[in-house]
Design a protein around this motif. Structure first.
Motif, mmCIF file in Angstrom:
data_model
loop_
_atom_site.group_PDB
_atom_site.id
_atom_site.type_symbol
_atom_site.label_atom_id
_atom_site.label_comp_id
_atom_site.label_asym_id
_atom_site.label_seq_id
_atom_site.Cartn_x
_atom_site.Cartn_y
_atom_site.Cartn_z
ATOM 1 N N GLU A 16 1.955 -8.039 2.928
ATOM 2 C CA GLU A 16 1.738 -6.982 3.495
ATOM 3 C C GLU A 16 1.253 -5.652 2.175
ATOM 4 O O GLU A 16 0.379 -5.244 1.988
ATOM 5 C CB GLU A 16 1.266 -6.304 4.919
ATOM 6 N N ILE A 17 2.975 -4.340 1.691
ATOM 7 C CA ILE A 17 2.305 -3.654 1.659
ATOM 8 C C ILE A 17 2.111 -4.256 -0.347
ATOM 9 O O ILE A 17 1.639 -3.070 -0.816
ATOM 10 C CB ILE A 17 4.480 -3.479 1.070
ATOM 11 N N GLN A 18 2.456 -5.379 -0.235
ATOM 12 C CA GLN A 18 1.907 -5.772 -2.094
ATOM 13 C C GLN A 18 0.800 -5.697 -2.233
ATOM 14 O O GLN A 18 0.037 -5.063 -2.527
ATOM 15 C CB GLN A 18 2.945 -6.589 -2.018
ATOM 16 N N LEU A 19 -0.058 -6.493 -0.359
ATOM 17 C CA LEU A 19 -1.055 -6.342 -1.314
ATOM 18 C C LEU A 19 -1.797 -5.522 -0.692
ATOM 19 O O LEU A 19 -3.123 -4.689 -0.893
ATOM 20 C CB LEU A 19 -1.528 -7.380 0.374
ATOM 21 N N GLY A 20 -1.463 -4.203 -0.276
ATOM 22 C CA GLY A 20 -2.129 -3.209 0.789
ATOM 23 C C GLY A 20 -3.130 -3.043 1.469
ATOM 24 O O GLY A 20 -3.655 -1.853 1.344
ATOM 25 N N PHE A 21 -3.188 -3.987 2.050
ATOM 26 C CA PHE A 21 -3.769 -4.189 3.784
ATOM 27 C C PHE A 21 -2.613 -4.845 4.997
ATOM 28 O O PHE A 21 -2.131 -5.692 4.238
ATOM 29 C CB PHE A 21 -4.552 -4.538 3.898
ATOM 30 N N LYS A 22 -2.821 -4.694 5.794
ATOM 31 C CA LYS A 22 -2.390 -5.360 7.199
ATOM 32 C C LYS A 22 -2.793 -6.907 7.444
ATOM 33 O O LYS A 22 -3.799 -6.990 7.569
ATOM 34 C CB LYS A 22 -1.826 -4.620 7.952
ATOM 35 N N ILE A 23 -1.883 -8.167 7.379
ATOM 36 C CA ILE A 23 -3.570 -9.085 8.244
ATOM 37 C C ILE A 23 -3.364 -9.247 9.635
ATOM 38 O O ILE A 23 -2.285 -9.903 10.555
ATOM 39 C CB ILE A 23 -2.228 -10.407 7.396
ATOM 40 N N LYS A 24 -4.446 -8.687 10.252
ATOM 41 C CA LYS A 24 -4.435 -8.888 11.116
ATOM 42 C C LYS A 24 -5.733 -9.256 11.801
ATOM 43 O O LYS A 24 -6.348 -9.790 13.314
ATOM 44 C CB LYS A 24 -4.941 -7.124 11.622
ATOM 45 N N ASN A 25 -6.638 -10.022 10.974
ATOM 46 C CA ASN A 25 -7.464 -11.082 11.706
ATOM 47 C C ASN A 25 -7.399 -12.246 10.226
ATOM 48 O O ASN A 25 -7.008 -12.413 9.358
ATOM 49 C CB ASN A 25 -8.813 -10.599 12.327
ATOM 50 N N ILE A 26 -8.591 -12.945 10.442
ATOM 51 C CA ILE A 26 -9.056 -14.339 9.336
ATOM 52 C C ILE A 26 -9.464 -13.690 8.539
ATOM 53 O O ILE A 26 -9.468 -14.115 7.055
ATOM 54 C CB ILE A 26 -10.079 -15.528 10.651
ATOM 55 N N ALA A 27 -10.169 -12.632 8.489
ATOM 56 C CA ALA A 27 -10.873 -11.686 7.434
ATOM 57 C C ALA A 27 -9.899 -11.333 6.505
ATOM 58 O O ALA A 27 -9.838 -12.330 4.971
ATOM 59 C CB ALA A 27 -11.802 -10.813 8.032
ATOM 60 N N ASN A 28 -9.140 -10.562 6.767
ATOM 61 C CA ASN A 28 -7.997 -10.290 6.171
ATOM 62 C C ASN A 28 -6.660 -11.551 5.325
ATOM 63 O O ASN A 28 -6.594 -11.808 4.296
ATOM 64 C CB ASN A 28 -6.711 -10.133 6.767
ATOM 65 N N ALA A 29 -6.930 -12.544 6.759
ATOM 66 C CA ALA A 29 -6.107 -13.779 6.153
ATOM 67 C C ALA A 29 -6.451 -14.908 4.187
ATOM 68 O O ALA A 29 -6.116 -14.823 3.733
ATOM 69 C CB ALA A 29 -5.976 -14.706 7.440
ATOM 70 N N GLU A 30 -8.010 -14.354 5.062
ATOM 71 C CA GLU A 30 -9.155 -14.579 3.565
ATOM 72 C C GLU A 30 -8.657 -13.880 2.254
ATOM 73 O O GLU A 30 -8.698 -14.844 1.916
ATOM 74 C CB GLU A 30 -10.267 -14.989 4.035
ATOM 75 N N LYS A 31 -9.175 -13.135 2.294
ATOM 76 C CA LYS A 31 -8.530 -12.063 0.910
ATOM 77 C C LYS A 31 -7.180 -11.876 0.318
ATOM 78 O O LYS A 31 -7.393 -12.296 -0.540
ATOM 79 C CB LYS A 31 -8.709 -10.143 2.180
#
Length: 408
Positions: A16-31
């Motif tokens: 998550e830190i490397q991505l720059g955002f947290k994975i909290k929903n499906i949209a985050n997972a798709e991104k």
């Protein structure tokens, strides 16, 4: 649960830190899945969502999945990742910065939480040695969130204005468009502007102030003269796309308040189209959205709707939106596109997207106003009545007047 679980937890946090955002929903997972694909690494959004507990029940990922994530984090594979967490204690990874006395997000958060400004200065100095963009982005978001709510806001703003890393974290990376009670614009004028010599950073300050005056106070800014004088010395080709988008917006706003926009708006749109050439999807969205808002507040909605070349660019962005990152710029274009489709009675079907609030903590007012506006276009019955009663007052209270102009 098995013996690898502690490493799996660590891997998920580091990812998550490397991505720059947290994975909290499906949209985050798709991104996340899209970002991996750009590196020729492939994990389905569903697998990512299950790993982070977004999709229930949680299931330990297959080793192939862990290998892919490890490779994204620059390890050979999952086994190499696990070994590195114990065998290389001073490797510049995300969990051992405290042990190596490097820049630590945890120590930063603690200094902010306890309002230990002396410690904060030390932590900021250590941040200058860190080159990881994901960590710096996270630090900027962390600082911004604290500054907005802190009772010692003024002292924090002054402290952050005293160093280049403070500039980067708050005044540049974390740009607060909500600007409640003008705290951000006041800080730019009183603390940041006197400390900068870079003309392109000055341009950003003048543009922010001009935009705030126009959109929230509906009046010309006192900084228009400074903007005009400065831009005669600058080159648009040397601007970051965010500076460029603000520059174009302010040209339109100044012409609007000078009463000449009806003669110049087509020239501005033509320049927008030229400048858009060669820009990436996200950059083009920012360039177009800011100028659209400026033109709309001066009543050029129908003229824009009939500008075929401009709308071809916007249509392309809307068609591709699911393949790219979401932003407030794309939110603006989405509302424009829906209003244009309704204006022409288009039969095209478009399902509006919505993004989790965590991605918009410094743009929450505009985000909310756009969502209310989109809802108003599809509402019926009592829902329609509720939105009609409340939308205008919300937009007026928050200074998001262009949204009502867009709907009107």
């Amino acid at each position: 649960m098995n013996q690898l679980d502690p490493y799996l937890i660590a891997l998920c946090k580091q990812f998550e830190i490397q991505l720059g955002f947290k994975i909290k929903n499906i949209a985050n997972a798709e991104k996340c899945s899209q970002i991996l694909a750009l590196e020729k690494l492939f994990i389905s959004p569903h697998t990512i969502a299950r790993m982070y507990g977004v999709v229930k029940p949680f299931r330990t990922p297959y080793k192939d999945t862990l290998n892919v994530i490890a490779r994204y984090l620059n390890y050979t594979d999952w086994e190499d990742y696990c070994n590195s967490q114990t065998n290389i204690p001073f490797d510049p990874n995300y969990f051992l910065t405290e042990a190596s006395d490097g820049f630590s997000l945890a120590v930063l958060q603690l200094a902010l939480a306890n309002e230990d400004f002396k410690a904060l200065q030390i932590v900021l100095e250590k941040a200058k040695e860190n080159k990881n963009e994901a960590i710096l982005f996270t630090a900027a978001e962390q600082i911004g969130a604290y500054v907005r709510k802190n009772k010692k806001q003024k002292e924090l703003l002054q402290l952050l204005a005293d160093s280049s890393i403070g500039h980067l974290f708050f005044y540049e990376c974390y740009v607060d468009e909500d600007n409640e009670n003008n705290y951000f614009s006041d800080a730019l004028v009183n603390y940041y502007l006197p400390n900068i010599t870079n003309d392109y950073r000055k341009l950003y300050v003048y543009c922010f102030l001009i935009s705030q005056s126009a959109h929230k106070e509906q009046k010309a800014s006192d900084y228009s003269k400074e903007f005009i004088a400065l831009t005669t010395q600058l080159n648009k080709s040397k601007c970051h796309f965010q500076e460029l988008s603000r520059w174009m917006e302010c040209q339109i706003l100044i012409d609007g308040y000078n009463g000449i926009l009806r003669y110049t708006w087509q020239f501005h749109v033509a320049e927008l189209i030229v400048l858009s050439t060669g820009l990436g999807f996200n950059e083009k969205a920012w360039l177009l959205s800011r100028s659209l808002k400026a033109l709309i507040i001066f009543g050029f909605k129908e003229e824009l709707f009939h500008h075929e070349e401009l709308n071809n660019h916007i249509d392309e962005i809307i068609r591709q939106q699911k393949k790219e990152f979401h932003s407030i710029a794309l939110y603006v274009l989405q509302l424009y596109w829906i209003c244009k489709s309704l204006y022409f009675n288009s039969k095209k079907v478009y399902n509006p997207f919505r993004i989790h609030n965590i991605l918009f903590q410094n743009e929450s007012n505009e985000k909310t106003a756009i969502e209310f506006a989109v809802a108003s276009l599809f509402a019926s019955g009592e829902n329609k009545n509720i939105i009609t009663r409340n939308l205008k007052s919300f937009c007026e209270a928050k200074g998001v007047h262009w949204v009502m102009k867009m709907l009107g």
